[in-house]
Scaffold this motif. Structure first.
Motif, PDB file in Angstrom:
ATOM      1  N   GLY A  68       0.827  -1.213   0.000  1.00  0.00           N
ATOM      2  CA  GLY A  68       0.000   0.000   0.000  1.00  0.00           C
ATOM      3  C   GLY A  68       0.857   1.258   0.000  1.00  0.00           C
ATOM      4  N   ASP A  69       1.943   1.239   0.778  1.00  0.00           N
ATOM      5  CA  ASP A  69       2.863   2.392   0.804  1.00  0.00           C
ATOM      6  C   ASP A  69       3.519   2.572  -0.565  1.00  0.00           C
ATOM      7  OD1 ASP A  69       2.404   2.966   3.475  1.00  0.00           O
ATOM      8  OD2 ASP A  69       4.021   1.670   4.181  1.00  0.00           O
ATOM      9  N   LYS A  72       1.150   4.148  -3.050  1.00  0.00           N
ATOM     10  CA  LYS A  72       0.897   5.575  -2.799  1.00  0.00           C
ATOM     11  C   LYS A  72       2.153   6.438  -2.939  1.00  0.00           C
ATOM     12  CE  LYS A  72      -3.147   5.308   0.173  1.00  0.00           C
ATOM     13  NZ  LYS A  72      -3.416   3.909   0.518  1.00  0.00           N
ATOM     14  N   LYS A  89      -0.584  -2.831  -7.653  1.00  0.00           N
ATOM     15  CA  LYS A  89      -2.002  -2.673  -7.309  1.00  0.00           C
ATOM     16  C   LYS A  89      -2.797  -3.950  -7.521  1.00  0.00           C
ATOM     17  CE  LYS A  89      -3.998   1.921  -7.777  1.00  0.00           C
ATOM     18  NZ  LYS A  89      -4.783   2.796  -8.637  1.00  0.00           N
ATOM     19  N   ARG A  94      -7.051  -4.573  -1.445  1.00  0.00           N
ATOM     20  CA  ARG A  94      -6.580  -3.350  -0.789  1.00  0.00           C
ATOM     21  C   ARG A  94      -6.160  -3.637   0.652  1.00  0.00           C
ATOM     22  NH1 ARG A  94      -5.874  -2.148  -4.711  1.00  0.00           N
ATOM     23  NH2 ARG A  94      -6.658  -0.554  -6.103  1.00  0.00           N
ATOM     24  N   ASN A  98      -2.371  -3.309   2.470  1.00  0.00           N
ATOM     25  CA  ASN A  98      -2.033  -2.496   3.641  1.00  0.00           C
ATOM     26  C   ASN A  98      -1.307  -3.299   4.717  1.00  0.00           C
ATOM     27  OD1 ASN A  98      -3.102  -0.118   2.646  1.00  0.00           O
ATOM     28  ND2 ASN A  98      -5.164  -0.586   3.388  1.00  0.00           N
ATOM     29  N   MET A  99      -1.196  -4.608   4.502  1.00  0.00           N
ATOM     30  CA  MET A  99      -0.530  -5.456   5.488  1.00  0.00           C
ATOM     31  C   MET A  99       0.757  -6.064   4.914  1.00  0.00           C
ATOM     32  SD  MET A  99      -4.023  -7.440   6.502  1.00  0.00           S
ATOM     33  CE  MET A  99      -3.529  -8.235   8.017  1.00  0.00           C
TER      34      MET A  99
END
Lengths: 275, 154
Positions: A68-69, A72, A89, A94, A98-99
């Protein structure tokens, strides 16, 4: 059964714990949660390994940086291009992004790990630390048989990606649902010059036990005049029968091989638009 | 082991076993809006927000919550005072059995915190990690589109 959960505050501390407890390293923890349950878990997400920065013309990504980082990150977008970001992606949902971490996605014991496929065409290097010091190795060292045993007393701390002038990453993933693990994935990093293939890096994931660079196909195209006909001819020259296809309960081995050819043709045709 | 965390803005001290999942602990502590679906990180029913980002509580070690802030569906709305996202889903007829809905609401909340006016594609991407066996996804996508449109019209 897990008896203790320790937070390491640095890579040195994590390696000490690893040596003294015989525990298992946890980053995002999404794989460990589903597989092994050892006595000790050593969490490295608070060991200051979460960063993305430019250093000596390379993009340096800390091992516990999440997908996720990466998605972004303006630095990843700027230096590795939209193709790379779009590829990341498509790895998991999602929530999983993030994990899951970049280091974890390299170290997990699954043939479908996707991120190494992208890292192969970027010729990334991986920094490994042991209690005796650190070592910088090409990503291939961790896409070879026995990488799990090799990693046993080591810690992945950084992924270093050399930044090239024209980056043109393409990525194709084949799955049943969007967030399912890959049945197959292919990545390319291509530049063209005066209608010739100048840089051709091709990697295939999930087909065999480990992701790999398809160098035979790269050589068939490199420095030759670009055309769809040449892509077809080059694909015909590959000795597909020699590839040891990893079994997948969702599809047959033949199907996997055929999908590989289809995705490679598709991705290389897209690559004809590269600069 | 003892962990300190904020749940829906309120500080908590929880005793957790070192290997147990965040989902087991959250539900034990009464936040049963997070659902145990597949328990393997695939269906999204267990979704919570960890420091504002959607994560899968079933494959998240509870120990990781120490010092962090989480949001569960109980922190967003209730039956008497539903969150606008919950209302939008009901109005669009996007809820049947409701098992997947808490997770979907939290993912949509995180999306709208990040993007005030998300595109249909972005809504679909954010919904990608949620399985719904009742409705399909058309009405859920429309619900969020309607909500965004209403907010824009105001």
């Amino acid at each position: 059964m897990v008896k203790q959960y320790i937070y390491a505050t640095s890579s040195e501390e994590a390696l000490d714990y690893l040596k003294n407890t015989g525990g298992v390293i946890v980053a995002g923890g999404t794989t460990v949660a589903l597989t092994s349950k050892p006595d000790t878990l050593i969490d490295i997400t608070r060991a200051n390994l979460n960063y993305i920065k430019m250093k000596d013309n390379s993009l340096v990504i800390g091992a516990t940086t999440t997908l996720g980082d990466i998605i972004k990150s303006p630095l990843c977008y700027q230096y590795l291009g939209e193709g790379f970001v779009q590829g990341v992606k498509q790895i998991g949902s999602r929530q999983l992004q993030n994990m899951a971490t970049i280091g974890g996605n390299i170290a997990i014991p699954y043939h479908w790990r996707d991120l190494p496929v992208l890292l192969l065409v970027l010729e990334a290097k991986v920094k490994l630390e042991t209690t005796n010091g650190e070592n910088l190795l090409p990503i291939e060292a961790l896409t070879a048989d026995g990488y799990r045993t090799f990693l046993k007393d080591k810690l992945i701390t950084e992924i270093i990606i050399p930044v090239e002038e024209k980056v043109n990453i393409e990525w194709e993933k084949f799955t049943i649902t969007a967030s399912d693990v890959s049945i197959l994935s292919v990545a390319t990093n291509i530049t063209l010059n005066e209608n010739k293939w100048k840089r051709v890096k091709i990697a295939v994931g999930s087909l065999t036990k480990n992701p790999f660079r398809l160098k035979a196909l790269e050589e068939e195209l490199l420095n030759k005049e670009k055309s769809i006909e040449l892509i077809d001819k080059a694909l015909e020259k590959i000795h597909w029968e020699e590839i040891k296809v990893f079994p997948d309960q969702r599809v047959s081995k033949d199907y996997k091989l055929n999908i590989t050819k289809v995705l490679l043709k598709r991705i290389l045709t897209k690559g004809l638009r590269a600069r | 082991m003892n962990i300190k965390l904020k749940v829906n803005g309120i500080e908590k001290n929880w005793d957790v076993a070192p290997g147990e999942s965040a989902l087991e602990v959250i539900r034990r502590e009464g936040f049963t809006g997070a659902k145990k679906g597949c328990d393997t990180g695939e269906c999204g029913a267990c979704t919570i927000l960890l420091n504002g980002r959607p994560v899968l509580a079933c494959i998240l070690f509870a120990a990781k919550l120490d010092g962090q802030e989480i949001t569960t569906i109980e922190g967003l709305g209730s039956i008497s005072f539903p969150h606008p996202i919950q209302r939008a889903l009901v109005e669009a007829g996007a809820v049947q059995c409701g098992f997947c809905i808490p997770g979907i609401v939290l993912s949509m909340y995180a999306l709208l915190q990040e993007r005030e006016n998300p595109s249909r594609e972005e809504i679909k991407e954010a919904l990608g990690g949620h399985l719904c066996r009742c409705t399909g996804y058309v009405k859920q996508i429309s619900a969020i589109e309607n909500l965004v449109k209403i907010d824009k019209d105001k």
